[in-house]
Motif scaffolding. Structure first.
Motif, PDB file in Angstrom:
ATOM      1  N   VAL A 121       0.840  -1.202   0.000  1.00  0.00           N
ATOM      2  CA  VAL A 121       0.000   0.000   0.000  1.00  0.00           C
ATOM      3  C   VAL A 121       0.875   1.253   0.000  1.00  0.00           C
ATOM      4  CG1 VAL A 121      -1.652   1.351   1.354  1.00  0.00           C
ATOM      5  CG2 VAL A 121      -1.979  -1.116   1.094  1.00  0.00           C
ATOM      6  N   ARG A 125       1.100   3.941  -3.190  1.00  0.00           N
ATOM      7  CA  ARG A 125       0.626   5.311  -2.953  1.00  0.00           C
ATOM      8  C   ARG A 125       1.766   6.324  -2.983  1.00  0.00           C
ATOM      9  NH1 ARG A 125      -3.411   8.866  -3.666  1.00  0.00           N
ATOM     10  NH2 ARG A 125      -3.377  10.517  -2.082  1.00  0.00           N
ATOM     11  N   GLU A 131      -4.335   6.034  -6.696  1.00  0.00           N
ATOM     12  CA  GLU A 131      -5.461   6.442  -5.874  1.00  0.00           C
ATOM     13  C   GLU A 131      -5.842   5.273  -4.956  1.00  0.00           C
ATOM     14  OE1 GLU A 131      -6.636   9.425  -5.742  1.00  0.00           O
ATOM     15  OE2 GLU A 131      -5.389  10.164  -7.397  1.00  0.00           O
ATOM     16  N   TYR A 132      -6.494   5.595  -3.839  1.00  0.00           N
ATOM     17  CA  TYR A 132      -6.835   4.554  -2.866  1.00  0.00           C
ATOM     18  C   TYR A 132      -7.784   3.511  -3.449  1.00  0.00           C
ATOM     19  CZ  TYR A 132      -4.497   7.307   0.717  1.00  0.00           C
ATOM     20  OH  TYR A 132      -3.545   7.982   1.455  1.00  0.00           O
ATOM     21  N   ASP A 133      -8.698   3.919  -4.332  1.00  0.00           N
ATOM     22  CA  ASP A 133      -9.594   2.941  -4.961  1.00  0.00           C
ATOM     23  C   ASP A 133      -8.804   1.956  -5.818  1.00  0.00           C
ATOM     24  OD1 ASP A 133     -11.800   4.087  -3.798  1.00  0.00           O
ATOM     25  OD2 ASP A 133     -12.346   5.308  -5.541  1.00  0.00           O
ATOM     26  N   ILE A 135      -5.589   1.146  -5.380  1.00  0.00           N
ATOM     27  CA  ILE A 135      -4.811   0.310  -4.461  1.00  0.00           C
ATOM     28  C   ILE A 135      -5.700  -0.758  -3.838  1.00  0.00           C
ATOM     29  CG2 ILE A 135      -3.454   0.306  -2.323  1.00  0.00           C
ATOM     30  CD1 ILE A 135      -2.654   3.211  -3.014  1.00  0.00           C
ATOM     31  N   ALA A 136      -6.908  -0.375  -3.477  1.00  0.00           N
ATOM     32  CA  ALA A 136      -7.854  -1.319  -2.874  1.00  0.00           C
ATOM     33  C   ALA A 136      -8.108  -2.499  -3.799  1.00  0.00           C
ATOM     34  CB  ALA A 136      -9.159  -0.604  -2.547  1.00  0.00           C
ATOM     35  N   SER A 143     -11.114   0.707   0.286  1.00  0.00           N
ATOM     36  CA  SER A 143     -10.398   1.960   0.089  1.00  0.00           C
ATOM     37  C   SER A 143     -10.089   2.649   1.418  1.00  0.00           C
ATOM     38  CB  SER A 143     -11.222   2.892  -0.805  1.00  0.00           C
ATOM     39  OG  SER A 143     -10.594   4.140  -0.947  1.00  0.00           O
ATOM     40  N   THR A 144     -11.047   2.639   2.339  1.00  0.00           N
ATOM     41  CA  THR A 144     -10.828   3.283   3.643  1.00  0.00           C
ATOM     42  C   THR A 144      -9.736   2.566   4.428  1.00  0.00           C
ATOM     43  OG1 THR A 144     -12.677   1.967   4.508  1.00  0.00           O
ATOM     44  CG2 THR A 144     -13.148   4.237   3.847  1.00  0.00           C
ATOM     45  N   CYS A 146      -7.202   0.958   3.092  1.00  0.00           N
ATOM     46  CA  CYS A 146      -5.930   1.298   2.449  1.00  0.00           C
ATOM     47  C   CYS A 146      -5.439   2.668   2.893  1.00  0.00           C
ATOM     48  CB  CYS A 146      -6.088   1.257   0.932  1.00  0.00           C
ATOM     49  SG  CYS A 146      -6.295  -0.407   0.269  1.00  0.00           S
ATOM     50  N   ARG A 147      -6.372   3.599   3.048  1.00  0.00           N
ATOM     51  CA  ARG A 147      -6.005   4.934   3.511  1.00  0.00           C
ATOM     52  C   ARG A 147      -5.398   4.860   4.921  1.00  0.00           C
ATOM     53  NH1 ARG A 147      -7.747   9.990   1.832  1.00  0.00           N
ATOM     54  NH2 ARG A 147      -9.306   9.008   0.486  1.00  0.00           N
ATOM     55  N   PHE A 150      -1.960   3.190   4.792  1.00  0.00           N
ATOM     56  CA  PHE A 150      -0.942   4.097   4.258  1.00  0.00           C
ATOM     57  C   PHE A 150      -0.475   5.089   5.321  1.00  0.00           C
ATOM     58  CE2 PHE A 150       0.125   8.272   2.501  1.00  0.00           C
ATOM     59  CZ  PHE A 150       1.278   7.931   1.802  1.00  0.00           C
TER      60      PHE A 150
END
Length: 295
Positions: A121, A125, A131-133, A135-136, A143-144, A146-147, A150
């Motif tokens: 992750v 990033r 973008e997080y989507d 990466i997800a 996505s949340t 992954c955020r 990160f």
């Protein structure tokens, strides 16, 4: 787009991803090669809308699997484990691409402290600006999540200073001063280029005799280098190179790389010296080694 075109376009990016994940040049090359083979054998590859993301997902998953399967080997490793050094070659455009993003030994060692998912992750990033989507989708997380992963990884990693060409040139001069002083056995000049609290880390992997534990303080490091250079056979040679985005030296014996040394700096003085002596981790360098600067 044909697989061959995708290979030329995305190989440097995918190798950079795999190398950062694994710290191994040869394993990264193998995984990238296998990823393209797998992609080429897909019956419905024409329907894949984003081949780049798809290939990133293959490489990420395979590096995670590789890390998990090799975890026990790392625990049994003899002495200090260091990543395989990446020596920049002027005739290799893929290496030039990779070196544009900071990839120092110190940073790679910090990455090794992250879990496999955290590492993936963070790299996707921080280095590749996904973008997080996206990466997800690659790591099969929300996505949340992954955020959060990160930001946790970013806190652990901190910021790595960027090195400009001017700064790299100044560092290279210092390394040349250190090496020339070493050749003359000029201890005071060697000490002048080193921080008092400098650290030396070497990786022999149990294959080559070297310091198992880190060596601390400039005085002890100088003593070690003086001892090592006295034992080098006649005809050994030094070649100045960029190693993992830092000034470095390749020491050749019988026209093969025996040691690869890179240097980190703080306040214009050498703060850390990394030396790779494990022959298994120098195979990729000896495939293309050429030229030297005679001692």
């Amino acid at each position: 787009m044909e697989t061959e075109e995708l290979y030329h376009e995305y190989k440097p990016l995918l190798f950079s991803l795999a190398y950062r994940m694994l710290g191994s040049v040869m394993d990264a090359e193998d995984i990238v090669h296998d990823a393209f083979l797998s992609f080429n054998h897909l019956e419905n590859k024409e329907t894949i809308k984003n081949p780049k993301a798809f290939l990133c997902k293959i490489v990420t998953n395979r590096t995670i699997d590789k890390l998990r399967s090799a975890a026990h080997k790392r625990n049994e490793y003899v002495g200090t484990w260091l990543p395989e050094p990446l020596v920049e070659e002027k005739n290799d455009p893929s290496h030039s691409y990779i070196m544009k993003e900071s990839i120092s030994m110190a940073y790679l060692l910090l990455l090794q402290q992250l879990s496999e998912i955290e590492r993936a992750v963070f790299i996707l990033r921080e280095v590749f600006q996904y973008e997080y989507d996206e990466i997800a989708d690659i790591v099969d997380k929300k996505s949340t999540n992954c955020r959060q992963i990160f930001h946790r990884a970013k806190k652990s990693m901190g910021e790595e200073p960027k090195t400009s060409k001017t700064e790299l040139a100044k560092m290279t001069i210092k390394v040349e001063q250190f090496i020339k002083a070493l050749q003359r056995a000029d201890i005071s000049q060697m000490l002048e280029t080193l921080r008092g609290d400098a650290v030396f880390k070497s990786d022999g992997g149990g294959k080559v005799k070297t310091a198992i534990n880190p060596i601390y303080t400039a005085e002890r490091i100088v003593q070690l280098f003086i001892s090592v250079i006295k034992k080098l056979p006649e005809g050994a040679s030094f070649k100045y190179k960029v190693v993992n985005d830092r000034p470095g030296i390749v020491v050749n014996i019988n026209e093969l790389a025996a040691y690869v040394v890179s240097f980190e700096f703080i306040d214009d003085k050498i703060s850390t010296i990394f030396m790779m002596a494990n022959p298994d981790k120098l195979v990729h360098i000896n495939r293309t080694a050429s030229g030297s600067l005679e001692l």
